[in-house]
Design an enzyme around this catalytic site. Structure first.
Site, short mmCIF file in Angstrom:
data_model
loop_
_atom_site.label_atom_id
_atom_site.label_comp_id
_atom_site.label_asym_id
_atom_site.label_seq_id
_atom_site.Cartn_x
_atom_site.Cartn_y
_atom_site.Cartn_z
N ARG A 1 0.81 -1.13 -0.04
CA ARG A 1 0.01 -0.08 0.04
C ARG A 1 0.78 1.29 -0.12
O ARG A 1 2.15 1.26 0.52
CB ARG A 1 -1.04 -0.05 1.11
CG ARG A 1 -2.20 -0.86 1.17
CD ARG A 1 -3.22 -0.26 0.13
NE ARG A 1 -4.21 -0.96 0.08
CZ ARG A 1 -4.49 -1.91 -0.67
NH1 ARG A 1 -3.64 -2.23 -1.80
NH2 ARG A 1 -5.71 -2.71 -1.02
N GLU B 1 -2.74 7.91 -6.00
CA GLU B 1 -2.77 6.87 -7.31
C GLU B 1 -4.13 7.78 -7.94
O GLU B 1 -5.01 8.04 -7.34
CB GLU B 1 -2.90 5.62 -6.94
CG GLU B 1 -1.67 5.17 -6.35
CD GLU B 1 -1.65 3.59 -6.23
OE1 GLU B 1 -2.76 3.08 -6.49
OE2 GLU B 1 -0.81 3.06 -5.64
N HIS C 1 0.60 -0.26 -10.02
CA HIS C 1 -0.21 -0.72 -9.06
C HIS C 1 -0.39 -2.07 -9.99
O HIS C 1 -1.91 -2.60 -10.21
CB HIS C 1 -1.37 0.00 -8.83
CG HIS C 1 -1.96 -0.56 -7.57
ND1 HIS C 1 -2.46 0.13 -6.40
CD2 HIS C 1 -1.98 -1.69 -7.01
CE1 HIS C 1 -2.98 -0.51 -5.59
NE2 HIS C 1 -2.61 -1.71 -5.64
#
Length: 525
Positions: free
Chosen positions: A231, A260, A278
């Protein structure tokens, strides 16, 4: 027939499973929030990935919605409190992409070790700079694992196959589980000092935010390489940039960022920095797995009422729920309390019910204890997946019933065993509804566990309460409630104070400086 909307692109297996289970399904993706508002009212279930944002406004238009299923782990795109208030169950699939994420971490480790992105760009530019890219072997290097849960354990297994030595920091990792994984359990400071590579596999919580802070990054071995596929927010990105620029950090690879999508970052363009957008869960196999799992879970709920991997609802029958609800609230608070106050690895949790509590279904009470306990470290824990997470961490769970009544008509006691011995807390229900703490580590004390609290252990001596009150007043802290207990006159005393704002590090420092204070901590419920 229940009706489900799949609003994000998902593997076709999901729609197939819904139809096979007797659920009508529409696959309509790419809708704007306004378009989703206009159509959501006709659906009983909403299956999503990361694109659809299930906001409070969307939920207000979801007049028939009963369940939201997230094909994946993260539910940052779902307003869970609003869903709970609406009576909508929120599910995720926490284990469907574990292998994929672990493999991505290993891939980034290789990329850092051999400077693959830079070497690829240089070679394709026709430079053939063979002498420029001098890598390092992974064999015999030490991998520091921050977080040894499901994904972390897979990374450890793969790293051991590469003949790496693995050291792990995880408050929930027991010595027995560490032996089973083939890793050495260490403190965070030991890991920072010894690791050649560090990879993070822990959720983002108040306890783990910036776990690799500027201070902790300074404790690492010179030349350390750092990987984060967990994370954004676990690493201080500005401090990471400074470490790369100075050369203290030999390389870093991030698949996740604080913000993000990460369209801009000071890290971009930094030498020895690798980034991916990601991609931890982005494999064909993982997407098939999570699609199948979310469809099976949602269909079971809509057709038969079964609940799996719910983030805001325990596994309960309609008959049991009204009786168990206040007990689960008490159990979760007790679990959270013992989790916040305990230090070191915990290898056993015992849940002992007495009196009226012993006549009820023990499983939801135990699950609520585990959810409260693990929730102090794990962001997505709930009463459904808490037992599995505890088992993954090698924590033994015991359930004990005693139908006899003691000092209270009904009592729930939670005991934990650590290397320092066994400690327990106990609570009861006032009026069969209101949770109340009645015992803390062997000291009788009655307290409501609500909001932000200050926990103090001190020597029982005249004037202490006055000094504490003065210190809090000077710090501008308002006391809501005040609870006091002690073993004996002049012995050890315990104070639990509810305060109007979260307890800060500055306040704790002020309290710890008072004469007679042995321990001071901030608690949150």
């Amino acid at each position: 027939m229940p009706k489900v909307l799949i609003s994000d692109k998902m593997d076709p297996q999901a729609a197939k499973i819904f139809r096979e289970r007797g659920v009508e399904v529409d696959e309509i993706t790419g809708k704007t929030p306004d378009e989703l508002k206009a159509m959501i009212g006709q659906y009983d279930g909403l299956a999503i990935r990361s694109s659809t944002k299930v906001t409070k406004e969307i939920l207000e238009h979801a007049t028939n919605l009963k369940v939201v299923g997230r094909a994946g782990i993260g539910v940052d795109n779902v307003d869970i409190p609003a869903a709970s208030a609406k009576g909508v169950v929120v599910m995720n699939t926490p284990f469907g992409n574990s292998i994929t994420t672990a493999e991505h971490a290993i891939a980034l480790m290789f990329a850092l070790a051999r400077q693959l992105p830079e070497a690829d760009a240089s070679t394709q530019a026709g430079k053939w700079e063979k002498n420029r890219f001098m890598g390092v072997e992974l064999t015999s290097k030490t991998l520091g694992l921050i977080g040894a849960g499901n994904i972390g354990s897979i990374v450890a297994d793969r790293a051991r196959g590469l003949k790496m030595k693995v050291v792990a920091f995880d408050p929930f990792l027991t010595p027995e589980r560490a032996v089973e994984m083939g890793v050495e359990k260490v403190t965070l400071d030991e890991l920072l000092a010894r690791a050649d590579f560090i990879t993070l596999h822990t959720p983002l919580t108040d306890q783990t935010r910036n776990i690799l802070s500027a201070e902790n990054l300074a404790k690492t071995k010179k030349g350390v390489r750092i990987i984060n596929c967990a994370r954004g927010g676990l690493i201080d990105e500005a401090a990471l940039k400074a470490g790369l620029d100075s050369g203290h950090i030999g390389g870093a690879a991030l698949d996740v960022f604080v913000t993000e999508p990460a369209k801009e970052s000071p890290l971009f363009g930094t030498p020895n920095f690798v980034s991916t957008p990601h991609l931890g869960a982005s494999t064909t196999e993982a997407q098939v797995n999570v699609a199948i799992q979310v469809a099976e879970q949602m269909a079971d709920f809509l057709v038969s009422g079964g609940v799996t991997n719910a983030l805001n609802m325990p596994s309960l029958s309609a008959e049991e729920a009204p009786k168990l609800k206040p007990y689960m609230a008490l159990a979760e608070k007790l679990g959270s309390l013992v989790g916040q106050l305990s230090t070191g690895a915990i290898d056993r949790i015992s849940v002992h019910t007495e009196g009226a509590a012993a006549e009820l279904n023990q499983k939801p009470i135990t699950s609520a204890v585990l959810a409260g306990f693990l929730g102090t470290q794990t962001a997505t824990v709930n009463m459904v997946n808490a037992p599995l997470l505890a088992r993954d961490r090698g924590v033994e769970v015991r359930e004990i019933r005693s139908e006899r009544e003691g000092d209270y008509h009904t009592l729930v006691r939670v005991s934990v065993r650590t290397a320092d011995g066994e400690r327990s807390v106990a609570g009861t229900l006032f009026g069969d509804q209101a949770p109340r703490l009645v015992e803390l580590f062997g000291i009788k004390v009655e307290a409501d566990l609500v909001g932000s609290m200050l926990y103090v252990v001190n020597e029982d001596a005249p004037g202490f309460i006055g000094r504490l009150g003065t210190a809090l007043g000077e710090a501008g802290v308002n006391i809501g409630t005040f609870h006091l207990g002690r073993r004996q006159a002049g012995g050890e005393a315990v104070l639990l104070l509810s305060v109007d704002e979260p307890v800060t590090a500055e306040l704790l420092a002020r309290v710890k400086a008072l004469p007679g204070v042995r321990t001071a901590m901030g608690l949150s419920f």
